[in-house]
Design an enzyme around this catalytic site. Structure first.
Site, short mmCIF file in Angstrom:
data_model
loop_
_atom_site.label_atom_id
_atom_site.label_comp_id
_atom_site.label_asym_id
_atom_site.label_seq_id
_atom_site.Cartn_x
_atom_site.Cartn_y
_atom_site.Cartn_z
N ASP A 20 -3.52 4.43 -2.20
CA ASP A 20 -4.63 4.88 -1.38
C ASP A 20 -5.25 6.16 -1.97
O ASP A 20 -4.52 7.08 -2.38
CB ASP A 20 -4.08 5.17 0.02
N ASP A 78 0.86 -1.18 0.00
CA ASP A 78 0.00 0.00 0.00
C ASP A 78 0.89 1.23 0.00
O ASP A 78 1.86 1.30 0.76
CB ASP A 78 -0.85 -0.01 1.29
N GLU A 133 -6.98 3.09 -5.71
CA GLU A 133 -8.26 3.11 -4.99
C GLU A 133 -9.09 4.28 -5.50
O GLU A 133 -8.71 5.44 -5.32
CB GLU A 133 -8.05 3.25 -3.49
N HIS A 183 -10.78 -4.01 3.60
CA HIS A 183 -10.73 -3.60 5.00
C HIS A 183 -11.64 -2.40 5.30
O HIS A 183 -11.69 -1.96 6.45
CB HIS A 183 -9.28 -3.26 5.37
N ASP A 184 -12.30 -1.86 4.28
CA ASP A 184 -13.21 -0.73 4.49
C ASP A 184 -14.68 -1.11 4.33
O ASP A 184 -15.55 -0.24 4.43
CB ASP A 184 -12.91 0.38 3.46
C1 NOJ Z 1 -8.66 4.50 2.18
C2 NOJ Z 1 -8.24 3.34 3.01
O1 NOJ Z 1 -8.64 2.15 2.38
C3 NOJ Z 1 -8.86 3.51 4.37
O2 NOJ Z 1 -8.73 2.38 5.17
C4 NOJ Z 1 -8.24 4.72 5.01
O3 NOJ Z 1 -8.87 4.98 6.24
C5 NOJ Z 1 -8.38 5.95 4.11
N1 NOJ Z 1 -8.09 5.67 2.74
C6 NOJ Z 1 -7.44 7.02 4.55
O4 NOJ Z 1 -6.13 6.64 4.22
#
Ligand code: NOJ
Length: 535
Positions: free
Chosen positions: A203, A101, A265, A325-326
């Site tokens: 990210d 990442d 992302e 993970h989100d």
């Molecule tokens: C996206 C990431 O996937 C997430 O987990 C993170 O909190 C935010 N970006 C901020 O970096």
């Protein structure tokens, strides 16, 4: 295309590891890289091509690693650089690629760059971050909001200005309009390329540029009143046209090395998402998250997949995501009864699938008692914690039915509670059960790997004659063809697919029992069943 001619990131599965939650070798309740290394046999056995690690850099962990305090090192908590180097070497020896990442949009407020930047208004690094005077009333410079609740601006009393952060206040945003910042991040990328990592997951790549005039974001007329962040359209904080030029510079670093990959992302609709492929000079894969947002409906999924296929620019490679993970785990979102069908779809659509650790076991969201809640958006907004909180999908990997699911030694308090269902949903038990979710996953992954049709073949959806069915063909250049039939419902459905072929062989069934030849003219689909059929 034949799979021999495909690049690794086109033909293989990307397996996402959230390092805090995979394997704790040190016994402190938090996962680490030596732990991952101990589990490489397992990862290899899954039949995946690459591991993507959520951030491993030094970090005060205000956003669990997405707040980086040193871009060119590895967190001591995870074993530091020696542990990463050993893991990288081991993974490569096994033919596994390693993607890390990269979090360039914002650093930690503890990063030396920000420490300098905040020290005085005339510090040479002042302009490395986004500082502005207060509005005339002393409040924030404009109406921009943080994704995690509250304004996107924090006042720094020492220098009398606000700085921008779209996540927690400890994640100040870097200013990519400053060429020195740009170069510094390109150098970071080069550092990891030289070290031998195979790629980056970048990210929030679509947020990296913001309006230089700091115009207010317009109100969103379709706001549902739930998450305050969605009250505005993020016209001036996201997807600015200038971001493409920046991404091309980033891609330039990767292109100096053979076979490296960048996955960005990006949460955007197709028309905008596709621009992030550039002319094959931006992201190799702009993450395609759309299936995460659809209700479990066969026709909605078919339309989404067909439309995405149609919208892809020439030569662009597709990709699919059901979990990360989100997002709440898909076995929870879609229902455990649908999880196998969803998994079959993910691994048989055309394009690169990303699989989140534990989804291969059928892991579900964990229950997080209030005293364990630690994810910043949930802490800040308890009233919508069940929607925005991400702790439930980050619980420890379930290795066995024993104490702490084999993630940490017995008696250790794990950083998030282990899901109670580890009594049955775990690697050890599922490995022994030929019908388990894990063995189902492996059957799909290994077949996908060995068959051109599934790995790199064409995609064509099929009119199955029932709205609860999503069906499609995958065909290799040599004519080898698979038919995927997915029953999204709890009905038993008999289909007439006789026009495709008279009979087919069951290659994989979601029940891991059905086998043999079926007549396509009267194909009986059990409730929630998925069939991968060889024509
Ligand atoms: C996206 C990431 O996937 C997430 O987990 C993170 O909190 C935010 N970006 C901020 O970096």
């Amino acid at each position: 295309m034949k799979k021999e001619n495909a690049l690794w990131w086109q033909k293989g599965i990307i397996y996402q590891i959230y390092p805090r939650s995979f394997m704790d070798s040190s016994g402190n309740g938090v996962g680490d890289l030596a732990g991952v290394r101990q589990r490489l046999d397992y990862i290899e056995s899954l039949g995946v091509e690459a591991i993507w690690f959520s951030p491993i850099n030094p970090s005060p962990m205000k956003d669990f690693g997405y707040d980086v305090s040193d871009y060119v090192d590895v967190h001591e908590l995870y074993g530091g650089m020696p542990a990463f180097q050993a893991l990288l070497d081991d993974a490569h020896r096994r033919g596994l690629k390693v993607v890390i990442d990269l979090v360039p949009n914002h650093s930690s407020d503890q990063h030396a760059w920000f420490q300098e930047s905040r020290s005085s208004r005339d510090n040479p690094k002042r302009d490395w971050y986004i500082w502005r005077d207060p509005a005339p009333d002393g409040g924030p410079p404009n109406n921009w909001l943080s994704f995690f609740g509250g304004p996107a601006w924090t006042f720094d009393a020492h220098t009398g200005q606000y700085y921008l952060h779209q996540f927690v206040p400890e994640q100040p945003e870097l200013n990519y309009r400053n060429p020195a910042v740009r170069q510094a991040m390109l150098d970071v990328m080069d550092f990891w390329m030289k070290l031998g990592v195979d790629g980056f997951r970048v990210d929030v790549i679509w947020l990296m540029m913001k309006d230089p005039d700091l115009r207010d974001n317009p109100l969103n007329p379709e706001w549902d009143g739930v998450n305050p962040h969605s009250k505005f359209i993020h016209q001036y904080t996201a997807n600015l046209p200038e971001v493409h030029d920046l991404i091309q510079d980033m891609r330039g670093v990767l292109d100096r090395y053979p076979e490296r990959m960048m996955v960005g992302e990006i949460y955007l609709p197709n028309q905008e998402l596709m621009k992030y492929y550039g002319n094959d000079d931006e992201c190799h894969l702009p993450f395609n998250f759309q299936l995460i947002h659809y209700p479990w409906n066969a026709q909605a999924y078919r339309r989404a997949v067909d439309q995405y296929e149609a919208d892809l620019p020439a030569g662009a490679w597709p990709n699919w995501v059901l979990g990360n993970h989100d997002q709440h785990r898909f076995a929870t979102r879609l229902g455990v009864e649908n999880a196998r069908t969803a998994q079959m779809m993910l691994l048989t659509l055309r394009g690169t699938p990303t699989c989140y650790y534990g989804d291969e076991l059928g892991m579900t969201d964990g229950h997080i008692p209030p005293e364990f809640v630690q994810d910043p958006p949930a802490v800040k907004q308890p009233e919508i914690a069940h929607i925005v909180g991400r702790d439930p999908e980050r619980t420890p990997m379930q290795w066995n039915a024993g104490p702490n699911a084999g993630f940490s030694p017995a008696g250790v308090q794990t950083w998030l509670p282990v899901n109670d269902n580890h009594a049955t949903v775990n690697v050890e038990d599922e490995s022994k059960d030929p019908k388990s979710f894990l063995n189902f996953f492996k059957a799909l992954a290994h077949l996908r790997r060995s068959e051109d049709a599934l790995c790199v073949g064409s995609y064509q959806s099929v009119d199955a004659g029932d709205d609860d069915i999503f069906a499609y063909l995958r065909r290799a250049e040599d004519g080898t063809t698979f038919l995927v039939v997915l029953n999204f419902s709890s009905r038993i459905i008999t289909l007439d697919l006789g026009e495709i072929a008279r009979t087919a062989e069951i290659a994989v069934s979601t029940d891991m029992v059905s086998s043999g030849t079926v007549k396509l003219g009267a194909l009986i689909m059990a409730e929630h069943q998925g069939l991968l059929l060889r024509l």
